[in-house]
Design a protein around this motif. Structure first.
Motif, PDB file in Angstrom:
ATOM      1  N   GLU A 273      17.816 -22.010 -33.337  1.00 37.67           N
ATOM      2  CA  GLU A 273      17.645 -21.223 -34.553  1.00 37.67           C
ATOM      3  C   GLU A 273      17.828 -19.748 -34.216  1.00 37.67           C
ATOM      4  OE1 GLU A 273      13.733 -22.263 -35.945  1.00 37.67           O
ATOM      5  OE2 GLU A 273      14.515 -23.902 -37.182  1.00 37.67           O
TER       6      GLU A 273
ATOM      7  N   ILE B 251      16.903 -16.109 -35.397  1.00 36.51           N
ATOM      8  CA  ILE B 251      15.954 -15.372 -36.232  1.00 36.51           C
ATOM      9  C   ILE B 251      16.150 -13.893 -35.924  1.00 36.51           C
ATOM     10  CG2 ILE B 251      13.525 -15.019 -36.803  1.00 36.51           C
ATOM     11  CD1 ILE B 251      13.040 -17.888 -35.682  1.00 36.51           C
TER      12      ILE B 251
ATOM     13  N   TYR C  42      14.235 -10.058 -39.525  1.00 37.92           N
ATOM     14  CA  TYR C  42      14.965 -11.216 -40.041  1.00 37.92           C
ATOM     15  C   TYR C  42      15.328 -10.934 -41.503  1.00 37.92           C
ATOM     16  CZ  TYR C  42      15.637 -15.954 -41.874  1.00 37.92           C
ATOM     17  OH  TYR C  42      16.130 -17.075 -42.493  1.00 37.92           O
TER      18      TYR C  42
ATOM     19  N   GLU D 189      17.023 -12.258 -45.238  1.00 34.88           N
ATOM     20  CA  GLU D 189      17.329 -13.400 -46.089  1.00 34.88           C
ATOM     21  C   GLU D 189      17.460 -12.930 -47.524  1.00 34.88           C
ATOM     22  OE1 GLU D 189      15.303 -17.402 -44.692  1.00 34.88           O
ATOM     23  OE2 GLU D 189      14.871 -17.073 -46.807  1.00 34.88           O
TER      24      GLU D 189
ATOM     25  N   PRO E  56      14.538 -20.508 -40.260  1.00 30.13           N
ATOM     26  CA  PRO E  56      15.680 -20.279 -41.145  1.00 30.13           C
ATOM     27  C   PRO E  56      16.105 -21.530 -41.907  1.00 30.13           C
ATOM     28  CG  PRO E  56      16.053 -19.277 -38.999  1.00 30.13           C
ATOM     29  CD  PRO E  56      14.827 -20.131 -38.866  1.00 30.13           C
TER      30      PRO E  56
ATOM     31  N   SER F  55      15.567 -21.484 -45.664  1.00 31.07           N
ATOM     32  CA  SER F  55      16.173 -20.417 -46.467  1.00 31.07           C
ATOM     33  C   SER F  55      16.652 -20.915 -47.831  1.00 31.07           C
ATOM     34  CB  SER F  55      17.315 -19.747 -45.705  1.00 31.07           C
ATOM     35  OG  SER F  55      18.346 -20.676 -45.430  1.00 31.07           O
TER      36      SER F  55
END
Length: 285
Positions: free
Chosen positions: A28, A30, A93, A95, A111, A114
């Protein structure tokens, strides 16, 4: 899709194409930190070549860590071991146009959630009051505040470190007028402060969702929505979505609730034949 292809390519270079799937699916990204969830039976030393390869091939990655335990404890954290790059667990991070200051060792973040953050935000109607019972660093709450038009989002977490990150992230994203961070046990907060308050309640902690369902029902101020996240073990041939509905329905029936299930979807796989499933349910008074 391009990132997934590249991660698979990097893992194949390190371990060979036959073993690559054991590793790349567990990576992942991040912010500028890469996290490798350690596969069962693999020693931490075996992950260091992959960590070095990630630093070489992904210029935006500055630090690589291994998650060497499942999510556990009251604060739902993993144990981490630094593998390569900067020995730093803080990152920013991003988003859906929001930025989050995160320490991966002090708050749970994935994530892989998301899409779910965005999906819930799209469901929130203008003027709604939302309660997020297990908010962590505030991702669900802040994305809702930025992309919907809620009246308020009460954002609760029991972890003091996560709460401090949430407070900072609320300021960072300029949603102080919408998001109310609260430090405390979600069940007690709803019981003591937020009864008959919300139109929509998020319960994104599978380990406690069914136990805390009575408090969530008290938190609704009329007909409203619950988004209940569950961990479901489903044997071969059994649909985890159906099993999640059965688990939630049984609990709601015990509590005497009037409800209708609107949707059940698999959010992600969390183990062999084990899925995280969300059930959206509309509760009548």
């Amino acid at each position: 899709m391009a990132k997934r292809k590249l991660l698979k390519e990097i893992a194949a270079e390190v371990y060979g194409s036959e073993q690559a799937d054991r590793f790349w699916k567990r990576i992942e990204i991040i912010g500028d930190i890469a996290v490798i969830r350690k596969p069962f039976g693999v020693e931490l030393e075996e992950l260091k070549p992959l960590a070095e390869a990630l630093l070489r091939r992904l210029p935006y990655v500055k630090s690589v860590w291994a998650a060497s335990s499942p999510v556990e404890g009251e604060f739902r954290l993993r144990r981490y071991t630094h593998l390569a790059g900067e020995k730093r667990s803080w990152t920013v991070y991003r988003e859906y146009g929001c930025s989050f200051k995160i320490d991966i060792t002090k708050v749970y973040i994935s994530p892989r959630l998301s899409y779910e953050h965005q999906r819930i935000a799209r469901l929130v109607k203008p003027g709604e009051v939302v309660i997020n019972m297990y908010a962590g660093a505030g991702l669900f709450s802040i994305i809702i505040a930025k992309h919907s038009q809620p009246e308020k989002v009460y954002s609760i977490d029991i972890n003091p470190e996560a709460y401090q990150m949430m407070v900072e992230n609320v300021k960072l994203n300029r949603v102080e007028d919408k998001v109310v961070p609260i430090l405390g046990d979600a069940a007690k907060v709803l019981e003591e402060r937020l009864q008959h308050t919300a139109d929509r309640i998020l319960m994104p902690l599978p380990e406690l969702a069914l136990e805390h369902l009575p408090y969530a029902l008290k938190g609704l101020r009329g007909p409203g929505w619950l988004h209940v996240y569950l961990h479901v073990f489903a044997e071969k041939g059994i649909d985890p979505r159906r099993k999640a509905i059965e688990m939630l329905s049984k609990r709601l029936d015990e509590l005497g609730a009037q409800y209708r299930v609107e949707l059940s979807r698999v959010v992600r796989t969390v183990g062999p034949r084990r899925s995280q499933v969300v059930v959206d349910v509309y509760v009548e008074p």
